[in-house]
Design an enzyme around this catalytic site. Sequence first.
Site, mmCIF file in Angstrom:
data_model
loop_
_atom_site.group_PDB
_atom_site.id
_atom_site.type_symbol
_atom_site.label_atom_id
_atom_site.label_comp_id
_atom_site.label_asym_id
_atom_site.label_seq_id
_atom_site.Cartn_x
_atom_site.Cartn_y
_atom_site.Cartn_z
ATOM 1 N N ARG A 193 50.866 48.297 52.415
ATOM 2 C CA ARG A 193 49.312 48.635 52.518
ATOM 3 C C ARG A 193 49.138 49.502 53.678
ATOM 4 N NH1 ARG A 193 45.105 45.926 49.745
ATOM 5 N NH2 ARG A 193 45.623 46.441 47.606
ATOM 6 N N LYS A 249 36.629 26.256 45.101
ATOM 7 C CA LYS A 249 38.176 26.569 44.904
ATOM 8 C C LYS A 249 38.769 25.177 44.694
ATOM 9 C CE LYS A 249 42.054 29.354 46.466
ATOM 10 N NZ LYS A 249 42.358 30.435 47.482
ATOM 11 N N GLU A 253 45.854 44.246 56.357
ATOM 12 C CA GLU A 253 47.221 44.552 57.011
ATOM 13 C C GLU A 253 47.094 45.769 57.832
ATOM 14 O OE1 GLU A 253 46.583 43.732 53.895
ATOM 15 O OE2 GLU A 253 47.905 41.775 53.643
HETATM 16 C C1 LIG Z 1 47.164 43.128 50.161
HETATM 17 C C2 LIG Z 1 47.264 41.507 50.075
HETATM 18 N N1 LIG Z 1 47.393 40.715 51.030
HETATM 19 C C3 LIG Z 1 47.572 39.359 50.952
HETATM 20 C C4 LIG Z 1 47.646 38.865 49.702
HETATM 21 C C5 LIG Z 1 47.976 37.382 49.814
HETATM 22 N N2 LIG Z 1 46.781 36.610 48.963
HETATM 23 C C6 LIG Z 1 46.795 36.393 47.904
HETATM 24 S S1 LIG Z 1 45.540 35.490 47.100
HETATM 25 C C7 LIG Z 1 44.754 35.549 48.845
HETATM 26 C C8 LIG Z 1 43.525 35.077 48.996
HETATM 27 C C9 LIG Z 1 42.557 35.660 48.158
HETATM 28 O O1 LIG Z 1 41.203 34.674 48.431
HETATM 29 P P1 LIG Z 1 39.945 35.302 47.397
HETATM 30 O O2 LIG Z 1 39.927 36.745 47.160
HETATM 31 O O3 LIG Z 1 39.022 34.763 48.038
HETATM 32 O O4 LIG Z 1 40.445 34.463 46.060
HETATM 33 P P2 LIG Z 1 40.378 32.725 45.819
HETATM 34 O O5 LIG Z 1 41.788 32.509 46.022
HETATM 35 O O6 LIG Z 1 39.562 32.197 47.002
HETATM 36 O O7 LIG Z 1 39.989 32.809 44.539
HETATM 37 C C10 LIG Z 1 45.735 36.173 49.834
HETATM 38 C C11 LIG Z 1 45.419 36.298 50.910
HETATM 39 C C12 LIG Z 1 47.666 39.445 48.542
HETATM 40 N N3 LIG Z 1 47.656 39.120 47.549
HETATM 41 N N4 LIG Z 1 47.446 40.875 48.838
#
Ligand SMILES: Cc1ncc(C[n+]2csc(CCOP(=O)(O)OP(=O)(O)O)c2C)c(N)n1
Length: 618
Positions: A389, A277, A361
Amino acid sequence: MTFEDNIPDLHHISDAEAEALCARLRGDLLQIVSQTGGHLGSNLGAVEITVAIHRVFDTSRDRILFDVGHQCYIHKMLTGRREAMKTLRTFGGLAGFPKPSESVHDAFIAGHASDSVSVAVGMAHARTRMGEKYHVLALIGDGALTGGLAYEGLSNAGDSKEPLIVILNDNGMSITKNVGGVAEHLARQRLKPQYLRFKKGYRKLMGKLPGGGHIYRFTHKLKTAIKGTLLPCSMFEEMGFTYLGPVDGHDVRRLTRLLQYAKDIDGPVLLHIRTVKGKGYAPAERNPDRFHGVSRFCLETGEPVQPSKRDFSKAFGEAMCALAEEDERVCAISAAMVPGTGLHDFFERFPERSFDVGIAEGHAVSMAAGMAKQGMLPVFAVYSSFLQRAYDMLVHDVGIQGLHVVFGVDRAGLVGADGETHHGTLDPAFLDTIPGMTVLCPASFAEVSSMLRYALFQCTGPVALRYPRGGEGEYRGDAGPETAILRTGGDLTLVGYGTLINEVLQSAAQLSELGIEAEVVKVGRITLFDPAPILDSVRKTGYLLVAEESNASNCIGQRLAADLLLQNIPVKGIALQNLGNRFIPHGTVEQLRELCGLRAEQLTKRAEEVLRHGKKET
Ligand SMILES: Cc1ncc(C[n+]2csc(CCOP(=O)(O)OP(=O)(O)O)c2C)c(N)n1
Ligand SMILES: CC(=O)[C@@H](O)[C@H](O)COP(=O)(O)O
Ligand SMILES: [Mg+2]
């Protein structure tokens, strides 16, 4: 706004050209996002996989589902929107997530995690049922894979046998370090190129031999059985996927080969890639959490142009720490949003009472219910739109038993640049449907602290505090959890709650300059509240204007109008100014309030109209 021009055809570029393109895209991305702000780390990590996807597939026909969708910038740059990227996340400009209304290359909207595989299964079923030919892929991160919905999708995908490709982008990060038992299984010799070539050649040969199909199926079953006993099998294979990986997610050559191979597999495939990342930008590689979502920053140093200011999340986190000092039962729950919800210090100071459950959630709410049932004081801090959610868990696991769970509903109201998927404008309506749910609306940092204390130690049953993204306005008071008259007047009753009260107070001042004295009533809670002070005020003034940064359905304005009717209180004029029943696009909060008629000047105009209309009628 659509973009169909200057889309490069990547199907015939060489590996060397592909690598050069990745370098160029990474440089462009850094230049652009340093100016626009947005999601940097994820996009830096998705450069090679996105180029490889575009080398193998035609995204105008093949459907790519980006999970969360915050990693779609390279895809947008490769589908005619490179120039438009300078408008990223601005009002009327490009969205920060995939958006079909922007381009045929965007298959589906995104913004909330863990749904991509489910949507992909749906599209694959549609393709098969309608006899069409196109590929369906889902690009999902390891963070999104901590969301239960992802497993529902994977389980059904594997079982459905529909050809589709799930690309698991595993960088070990969610927004912060990833949590949960996301299983990782290393494939070994299966991925050596010669092994893949042998498999493909063998299958081709069997296809040519009479009865070869039976031999292939028998030997395939035999190989699977032997492998299943000798090699640690990936859970994905148990679910019915052909599992490929893990592979270097920054090797665009290899990724291209693997996608070409996966494309021909007649069934669900999971390609597990390992990425970094923030890849290619040292400050982001060193601090992937800080560079997940960035405001404008200096490329040389990585430092933000505007230093961050104290906001409601910080005020909430400080209040949580203070209350945890007072009572051992107070504990904090996060769904992969510890920094965003201001809980970083709490998690540092009270690790044994801190629970980050990943992007889960629904699980968080049910877990909080279990904690409350057994005597803890759980506080689940969650963005309003992500709490959507967990609606059934709120009803079933918390509401029916009236359990004392407190919810720190952050990002309530318009959030700005994240747009439709992230505005917290539905929670007033859906929280009010839960019998016994108290919803408090702090309008200042002081009120966050006093209302959290009130929620924890004086309320019973479920309690939500809802507060916005960003900081407080001029109103710094602490009027408590009930209805308060902030300004007296006899000509019109103005009602508001949360930080919109700042626009309401400003409007009252403007009206006063016009010789109209409005009475400003601030609502401290939007459920189970006593309307009497408002109804008494309307009895006096005869006019009511309610301003809300929430959707119209089940807003307090509608409930107050009903109260006036039911109590036969004569009203000469009434206006409900809210967001209406629609999804609000991205832009700054000020621009979006303007779009919805919620700026002070607009409320003033609305108030004058109500008065004029009322006087004309009498
Ligand atoms: C239902 C929900 N909960 C929380 C989030 C906030 N959120 C956005 S990106 C993220 C982390 C995503 O991690 P990953 O899927 O591994 O993607 P990366 O950023 O590592 O590429 C979170 C928790 C969201 N978008 N949707
Ligand atoms: C993509 C996602 O859902 C999060 O990164 C979200 O954009 C964070 O929002 P804030 O910037 O309001 O914390
Ligand atoms: Mg990740």
